[in-house]
Design an enzyme around this catalytic site. Structure first.
Site, short mmCIF file in Angstrom:
data_model
loop_
_atom_site.label_atom_id
_atom_site.label_comp_id
_atom_site.label_asym_id
_atom_site.label_seq_id
_atom_site.Cartn_x
_atom_site.Cartn_y
_atom_site.Cartn_z
N LYS A 182 30.85 -1.63 -39.45
CA LYS A 182 31.96 -1.66 -40.41
C LYS A 182 32.63 -3.03 -40.36
O LYS A 182 32.77 -3.64 -39.30
CB LYS A 182 32.96 -0.55 -40.06
CG LYS A 182 34.09 -0.39 -41.08
CD LYS A 182 34.99 0.79 -40.72
CE LYS A 182 36.15 0.93 -41.67
NZ LYS A 182 37.01 2.08 -41.33
N SER B 205 38.00 5.34 -44.88
CA SER B 205 37.70 3.98 -45.28
C SER B 205 36.29 3.52 -44.88
O SER B 205 35.81 2.49 -45.35
CB SER B 205 38.73 3.02 -44.65
OG SER B 205 38.67 3.06 -43.23
N SER C 288 38.93 8.39 -41.12
CA SER C 288 38.08 7.41 -41.82
C SER C 288 36.63 7.38 -41.37
O SER C 288 35.82 6.69 -41.97
CB SER C 288 38.67 6.00 -41.69
OG SER C 288 39.85 5.90 -42.45
#
Length: 485
Positions: free
Chosen positions: A79, A154, A178
């Site tokens: 990420k 996210s 997330s």
């Protein structure tokens, strides 16, 4: 069948038998990215040249007959809020669009020691603020199961890349759901570890008291292997816990006879779709057949979790994001006549609307005259929510419910209504406020879109969470389903 459709342990066996090479796995990953990433847009930055060089070096190690760990040579995506040395790290924000870190996050260092190969950096909502991946400054990641729908957020890029078979597994971060919510939307396995279980050093801070790095994989077994590599105390992170890390893979016995499950009535009530509710009830039947018992319980203060979370996380974001001011690194405006204008215009031009919204809310909550009424009250509510979990865990081994109140929603469906978007995390947020571990595993489909089952455990008891998740996974076939791209 792609090589990346196999589990890590199976690929490890093929490598040791010399039936495949590490470079084959890396080739497969980039081949798949070239085939499908223009559709789902999961990656922001690729690390192709370095990854291929590393694969060739690892092939030489295997040729020498060296005995290596289960993750050795496995392709992984990271990420884009987890810093990676010499690989651009943007946090999905214009304010960091040219930031090339000079060091690796501790989680990345641990994976490097385990021998994984970083394929690239994955798209995300800007600074982790969002539930749909529509807040990225660069591109919108799409759900591999249906390109008209969001992948969640996210960590939407992290979940979509695994679901689409671009990488074997990925790292995400979870501040209010997330990891778990996009895992549910994309039909993969995502774990938020206990707060302090995995070092946050090198994770660009959004809300420091809530967020944790965690693994996203296709199977529970792969997830357990990854956490074994990631977990542990770190002198660079004062919030990492000096608690022994067990061999999580040894807990995957399939035996859950006598296990006690608590099912919060609040997690199956108003706002939860019929499909999500029914998928959980069907999952409970499966677990009952395996010897577990469940009862309805209550987490009475969970109805305040959403309000408490957005006050606390926005307050911490207000403080953490103050460092992005155009002075030391990142974006700096060209449109300023003096220092004050440089501060204002840099932040106005560099941050997106959602980030600005949360900075303003957090600054208000921390301001003189409002601190006691908002921030302090939210911290008191957080203590009550933590106590709710502790009370239930006195009698029950795990808590189970849906990961998200609905399946994935359409692109653009909730962007004009931030409060409706925030409510999408209502079932995951209490876990972060209490600091306990939670995992999402696939448990069904609604209209062709995946649904997730959330399994929550006691502090530092990821072993039990994995044991239940693995037993359920082995008794069902949802994890074997793949999107058609």
């Amino acid at each position: 069948m792609s090589l990346l459709d196999h589990k890590a342990a199976d690929l490890h066996g093929l490598l040791h038998k010399k039936e495949i090479k590490v470079s084959d796995l890396v080739d497969e990953s980039f081949k798949r990215i070239n085939q499908v990433d223009h559709k789902i847009k999961a990656f922001l930055t690729l690390n192709e040249e370095n990854a291929r060089q590393q694969a060739l070096m690892y092939d030489e190690k295997f040729a020498g007959g060296e005995k290596l760990g289960a993750l050795f040579g496995m392709p992984i995506g990271i990420k884009d809020n987890i810093v990676t040395q010499n690989i651009r790290t943007t946090c999905g924000s214009r304010i960091l669009e040219n930031f090339d870190p000079i060091y690796d996050a501790t989680a990345v260092q641990n994976l490097n020691k385990a021998g994984t190969i970083t394929i690239g950096k994955l798209n995300m909502d800007e600074f982790g603020m969002g539930s749909s991946n529509e807040n990225s400054a660069f591109q919108k990641t799409l759900n591999p199961w249906n390109l008209d729908y969001v992948p969640g957020g996210s960590s939407g890029g992290s979940a979509a890349a695994v679901a689409a078979g671009e990488v074997l597994f990925s790292l995400g971060s979870d501040t209010g759901g997330s990891i778990r919510q996009p895992a549910a939307f994309c039909g993969v396995v995502g774990l938020k570890p206990t707060y302090g279980r995995v070092s946050r050093f090198g994770l660009v801070a959004f809300a420091s008291s809530l967020e944790q790095i965690g693994p996203i994989t296709r199977t529970v077994e792969d997830n357990a292997y990854l956490l074994e590599a990631l977990a542990g105390v770190d002198s660079m992170d004062s919030t990492s816990a000096n608690v022994k890390v067990p061999k999580y893979t040894e807990s995957l016995t399939g035996d859950i006879k006598g296990l006690k499950i608590g099912v919060p009535k609040e997690y199956l009530g108003e706002g939860v779709s019929a499909e999500s509710r029914n998928s959980v009830l069907e999952a409970l039947k499966v677990l009952e057949k395996l010897g577990a018992k469940w009862e309805e319980v209550s987490l009475p203060h969970s109805k305040y979790a959403l309000s408490a979370y957005y006050l606390l996380s926005s307050s911490e974001a207000s403080a953490n994001l103050a460092r992005f001011d155009g002075v030391r690194y990142g974006y700096r405006t060209d449109n300023a006549k003096n220092l004050i204008e440089m501060y204002k215009n840099t932040r106005a031009e560099g941050f997106g609307d959602e980030v600005k919204r949360r900075i303003m809310l957090g600054t208000f909550a921390l301001s003189s005259g409002y601190y006691d009424a908002y921030y302090k009250k939210a911290q008191q509510v957080r203590t009550l929510i933590k106590k709710d979990f502790e009370d239930v865990f006195e009698k029950y081994d795990v808590i189970i419910g849906p990961t998200a109140p609905t399946p994935a929603f359409k692109l653009g469906e909730k962007t004009t209504d931030p409060l409706t978007m925030y409510a999408n995390d209502i079932l995951t947020i209490p876990v972060n406020l209490a600091g306990v571990p939670g995992i999402s595993v696939p448990c069904g489909f609604a209209g062709g879109l995946p649904l997730g089952l959330q399994i929550i455990g006691r502090h530092f008891d990821e072993s039990t969470v994995y044991r239940v998740a693995h037993a359920y996974e082995q008794a069902t076939s949802f994890h074997k389903e793949k999107p058609y791209l």
